[in-house]
Design a protein around this motif. Sequence first.
Motif, PDB file in Angstrom:
ATOM      1  N   ILE A   1       0.815  -1.204   0.000  1.00 23.21           N
ATOM      2  CA  ILE A   1       0.000   0.000   0.000  1.00 23.21           C
ATOM      3  C   ILE A   1       0.857   1.266   0.000  1.00 23.21           C
ATOM      4  O   ILE A   1       0.504   2.273  -0.630  1.00 23.21           O
ATOM      5  N   LYS A   2       2.014   1.239   0.665  1.00 24.24           N
ATOM      6  CA  LYS A   2       2.864   2.436   0.699  1.00 24.24           C
ATOM      7  C   LYS A   2       3.384   2.779  -0.694  1.00 24.24           C
ATOM      8  O   LYS A   2       3.435   3.951  -1.079  1.00 24.24           O
ATOM      9  N   SER A   3       3.759   1.769  -1.460  1.00 26.50           N
ATOM     10  CA  SER A   3       4.244   2.007  -2.821  1.00 26.50           C
ATOM     11  C   SER A   3       3.123   2.549  -3.703  1.00 26.50           C
ATOM     12  O   SER A   3       3.330   3.442  -4.527  1.00 26.50           O
ATOM     13  N   ILE A   4       1.917   2.005  -3.531  1.00 29.97           N
ATOM     14  CA  ILE A   4       0.780   2.463  -4.324  1.00 29.97           C
ATOM     15  C   ILE A   4       0.477   3.929  -4.023  1.00 29.97           C
ATOM     16  O   ILE A   4       0.266   4.737  -4.939  1.00 29.97           O
ATOM     17  N   LEU A   5       0.465   4.299  -2.747  1.00 29.45           N
ATOM     18  CA  LEU A   5       0.158   5.673  -2.375  1.00 29.45           C
ATOM     19  C   LEU A   5       1.220   6.642  -2.891  1.00 29.45           C
ATOM     20  O   LEU A   5       0.899   7.766  -3.306  1.00 29.45           O
ATOM     21  N   LYS A   6       2.466   6.226  -2.884  1.00 29.82           N
ATOM     22  CA  LYS A   6       3.535   7.064  -3.425  1.00 29.82           C
ATOM     23  C   LYS A   6       3.344   7.255  -4.931  1.00 29.82           C
ATOM     24  O   LYS A   6       3.479   8.370  -5.452  1.00 29.82           O
ATOM     25  N   ASP A   7       3.014   6.172  -5.617  1.00 30.45           N
ATOM     26  CA  ASP A   7       2.783   6.266  -7.063  1.00 30.45           C
ATOM     27  C   ASP A   7       1.516   7.061  -7.378  1.00 30.45           C
ATOM     28  O   ASP A   7       1.447   7.742  -8.406  1.00 30.45           O
ATOM     29  N   CYS A   8       0.522   7.002  -6.498  1.00 31.34           N
ATOM     30  CA  CYS A   8      -0.696   7.810  -6.672  1.00 31.34           C
ATOM     31  C   CYS A   8      -0.355   9.298  -6.641  1.00 31.34           C
ATOM     32  O   CYS A   8      -0.862  10.078  -7.462  1.00 31.34           O
ATOM     33  N   GLN A   9       0.488   9.672  -5.703  1.00 29.44           N
ATOM     34  CA  GLN A   9       0.882  11.073  -5.584  1.00 29.44           C
ATOM     35  C   GLN A   9       1.649  11.537  -6.823  1.00 29.44           C
ATOM     36  O   GLN A   9       1.409  12.632  -7.345  1.00 29.44           O
ATOM     37  N   GLN A  10       2.548  10.689  -7.312  1.00 32.05           N
ATOM     38  CA  GLN A  10       3.316  11.046  -8.496  1.00 32.05           C
ATOM     39  C   GLN A  10       2.417  11.154  -9.726  1.00 32.05           C
ATOM     40  O   GLN A  10       2.580  12.052 -10.564  1.00 32.05           O
ATOM     41  N   LEU A  11       1.444  10.250  -9.848  1.00 33.25           N
ATOM     42  CA  LEU A  11       0.521  10.291 -10.981  1.00 33.25           C
ATOM     43  C   LEU A  11      -0.307  11.579 -10.955  1.00 33.25           C
ATOM     44  O   LEU A  11      -0.487  12.235 -11.986  1.00 33.25           O
ATOM     45  N   ASN A  12      -0.810  11.945  -9.787  1.00 32.99           N
ATOM     46  CA  ASN A  12      -1.603  13.173  -9.672  1.00 32.99           C
ATOM     47  C   ASN A  12      -0.777  14.407 -10.023  1.00 32.99           C
ATOM     48  O   ASN A  12      -1.276  15.319 -10.695  1.00 32.99           O
TER      49      ASN A  12
ATOM     50  N   TYR B   1       1.835  14.481 -12.009  1.00 26.57           N
ATOM     51  CA  TYR B   1       2.121  14.442 -13.441  1.00 26.57           C
ATOM     52  C   TYR B   1       0.915  14.907 -14.251  1.00 26.57           C
ATOM     53  O   TYR B   1       1.039  15.713 -15.184  1.00 26.57           O
ATOM     54  N   ILE B   2      -0.273  14.431 -13.896  1.00 24.41           N
ATOM     55  CA  ILE B   2      -1.485  14.811 -14.623  1.00 24.41           C
ATOM     56  C   ILE B   2      -1.778  16.299 -14.450  1.00 24.41           C
ATOM     57  O   ILE B   2      -2.183  16.986 -15.396  1.00 24.41           O
ATOM     58  N   LYS B   3      -1.557  16.814 -13.249  1.00 24.09           N
ATOM     59  CA  LYS B   3      -1.827  18.221 -12.987  1.00 24.09           C
ATOM     60  C   LYS B   3      -0.894  19.134 -13.785  1.00 24.09           C
ATOM     61  O   LYS B   3      -1.279  20.243 -14.185  1.00 24.09           O
ATOM     62  N   ALA B   4       0.334  18.695 -14.030  1.00 21.33           N
ATOM     63  CA  ALA B   4       1.315  19.519 -14.735  1.00 21.33           C
ATOM     64  C   ALA B   4       1.288  19.307 -16.243  1.00 21.33           C
ATOM     65  O   ALA B   4       2.095  19.893 -16.968  1.00 21.33           O
ATOM     66  N   ARG B   5       0.354  18.514 -16.729  1.00 21.55           N
ATOM     67  CA  ARG B   5       0.348  18.141 -18.143  1.00 21.55           C
ATOM     68  C   ARG B   5      -0.041  19.279 -19.069  1.00 21.55           C
ATOM     69  O   ARG B   5      -0.863  20.125 -18.725  1.00 21.55           O
ATOM     70  N   HIS B   6       0.538  19.257 -20.275  1.00 19.00           N
ATOM     71  CA  HIS B   6       0.166  20.150 -21.369  1.00 19.00           C
ATOM     72  C   HIS B   6      -0.374  19.289 -22.514  1.00 19.00           C
ATOM     73  O   HIS B   6       0.019  18.131 -22.655  1.00 19.00           O
ATOM     74  N   PRO B   7      -1.230  19.843 -23.343  1.00 16.85           N
ATOM     75  CA  PRO B   7      -1.621  19.098 -24.542  1.00 16.85           C
ATOM     76  C   PRO B   7      -0.453  19.042 -25.521  1.00 16.85           C
ATOM     77  O   PRO B   7       0.485  19.849 -25.426  1.00 16.85           O
ATOM     78  N   PRO B   8      -0.460  18.108 -26.458  1.00 18.51           N
ATOM     79  CA  PRO B   8       0.639  18.033 -27.440  1.00 18.51           C
ATOM     80  C   PRO B   8       0.723  19.300 -28.269  1.00 18.51           C
ATOM     81  O   PRO B   8      -0.296  19.916 -28.588  1.00 18.51           O
ATOM     82  N   ILE B   9       1.940  19.690 -28.609  1.00 23.20           N
ATOM     83  CA  ILE B   9       2.154  20.921 -29.361  1.00 23.20           C
ATOM     84  C   ILE B   9       1.658  20.749 -30.793  1.00 23.20           C
ATOM     85  O   ILE B   9       1.845  19.697 -31.415  1.00 23.20           O
ATOM     86  N   GLU B  10       1.028  21.777 -31.327  1.00 25.21           N
ATOM     87  CA  GLU B  10       0.553  21.754 -32.708  1.00 25.21           C
ATOM     88  C   GLU B  10       1.695  22.112 -33.659  1.00 25.21           C
ATOM     89  O   GLU B  10       2.656  22.784 -33.274  1.00 25.21           O
ATOM     90  N   GLN B  11       1.588  21.675 -34.920  1.00 23.67           N
ATOM     91  CA  GLN B  11       2.662  21.870 -35.886  1.00 23.67           C
ATOM     92  C   GLN B  11       2.962  23.346 -36.108  1.00 23.67           C
ATOM     93  O   GLN B  11       4.123  23.749 -36.209  1.00 23.67           O
ATOM     94  N   LEU B  12       1.923  24.179 -36.175  1.00 24.48           N
ATOM     95  CA  LEU B  12       2.135  25.611 -36.395  1.00 24.48           C
ATOM     96  C   LEU B  12       2.916  26.229 -35.245  1.00 24.48           C
ATOM     97  O   LEU B  12       3.844  27.027 -35.465  1.00 24.48           O
TER      98      LEU B  12
END
Length: 475
Positions: free
Chosen positions: A76-87, A89-100
Motif C-alpha cells: 500500500i505504501k508504494s501504491i500511495l507514493k505512485d498515486c501522488q506522483q501520478l496526480n 504528473y497529470i496536474k502539470a500536463r500540457h496538450p501536445p504541441i501543434e505543428q504551427l
Amino acid sequence: MNIGLKLVTCIRYDTSKYFVRGTCKIAVELDPILVAKIEKAELKPRHHPGIIKVGPIELPINLRHALERVIGDYPIKSILKDCQQLNQYIKARHPPIEQLEYNKKIKSVMEEVNRRMPLEELSFLGEEEGLQWRRKRDNLIKRFMAYRTYAWKPIEYGPYESLVYAIGRGAKEYGVLTNILQELRQRDKEFQPRSYFDFGSGVGTGMWAASNLWRDSIFEYYNVDSSRSMNDLSELILREGHANQQMILRNVYHRQFLPAIETMYDLVVSSYTLFELPNAESRKEVLLNLWKKCCGYLVIVEEGTRRGSELVNEVRDYVLQLESNDLKGEILAPCPHNLTCPRLTNETDRTPCNFQAAYAPLRVGDVKDERHTTLYSYIVLKKGKLSDATREWPRIVRPTLNRSKHVICRMCTVDAKLQEVIFTQSKHGRDAYRCAKASNWGDRLPVTLGGEIPTIRKTFKRKENLMNEQIYSLK
C-alpha cells in the motif's frame, strides 16, 4: 490672578493635502419568485436555489470496499507514493504541441542559435573543426527545443497503472462529477436519462456518479476506454472486487474504441480525456462524434489548470460555432451566456476558469484526512434550446469574501463580463445580502445586475496634514 499658557489648536484644511476615495456599488434585483418565497417563510436565503454544492462527497461504501479489495497483495505504501506522483504528473500536463506552434518555436530557436553561432564561422574552420562545430550547433538547437517544448506522450495504463489511477483518483473524480451532475439534475428536474455514454471512462467514476443520481432511469451504460486493463478493473469494481460476483449495475458495456453505429445517448460524458488525444484535429473529430451521439447533455471535464481550462474552452467554442440545425446547442453550466469566455480573452491574465470540489479521500494506508479539495474546469452543453429560466443568474467564479457588514462576490455575468459586486444590507436589502453571504465559489446568485449605485465619496486625512499651525495664547 493666575496666568497660564493654553495650547489652542487650529486646523486649517488644505484640500491639496487630502485625498478623496470613491466607492461604487452595483444595483441588484433579487429574483421575484424567490422574494415571494422568503416573505412567506417558505425558503430561507441560505438555501436559495443557486447553491449547488452538497459538501464533501464520499464514495458509496460498496465502492470503497471494492477498491480496498482490488489492491490485493500490492504494498500500500508504494501504491500511495505512485498515486501522488501520478496526480502531480497529470496536474502539470500540457496538450501536445501543434505543428504551427512548433514551427514558430523552431524559427525562434534558429534565430537565437544563429546569433550565438553564425554560419559564417564555418568558412574559417577546417574540415574536422567544422564537423565538431556543426555537432555543437545541432546539440544547442536540440537542447533549446527540449527546454521550450513540452514533451507530450500518451499515458499507457497497464494493470498496475490502472490500479494506481483507481486508488489515487477514484474518489476525486467521483466528487467532481457528482458536483456537476448534481447541478444538472437540480436545474433540469425533468431530465431522466435512459442511456449513458462515457468516452475515456477509466475505472468508471462517471458511471458511479451517474448511477448514484439516476439509477432508476438509466438502463444502459456504455463505457469506452483504449486501455483493456482499465476496462477490466472497472468491471471488477462493479463486481465489488469479486471476479465471480454479479455486477451491481445492469446493462454495462466496456469497449476499447468508439462504436461506428449512430446510437443516440441521453447523457454523454468525457472526463480527463482530452489531454490523451494527439492533436487538435483528433480532439475535434472525437468531440463531433460525441456531440452527434448526444440527444440530451454533453459533459466535458478537465483539470482546473490553465491548460485544462483552455481545452474545455476549445470544446465550448467548437460546439457553439456548429451551423447545422441538428448540431446546435447551448451552455447550461458554468456560463450564464453563449458568448466568448471573459476569463480567457485577456492574454495577460493567466487565471483559468475553474471551480473547487470537496471530497473525502479513500482511507487506505496512512490516509486519514476527512476532506480534500480539487480544482476542475468543465462545460455542460445542451443539445437544442435551453428551457432553464434561471440560466442568466450570474455565476460566482472565485471564493466569496465575507467582511464586516459586506460581502464581496466575483461573478461571471450574462453579458460575458467579470463583475465584482460588494453586497451590503443597506444598499441591496437584507434578503439579497443574506443570499450573497450564504453563497460561495461555483454557486449562482438569483439576482439581476443593474447599473452603478451613485458614488459615495469619502474624505480621508493624510498623516502629514493633521495640524497646519499652532497658536499659543494667554488665558
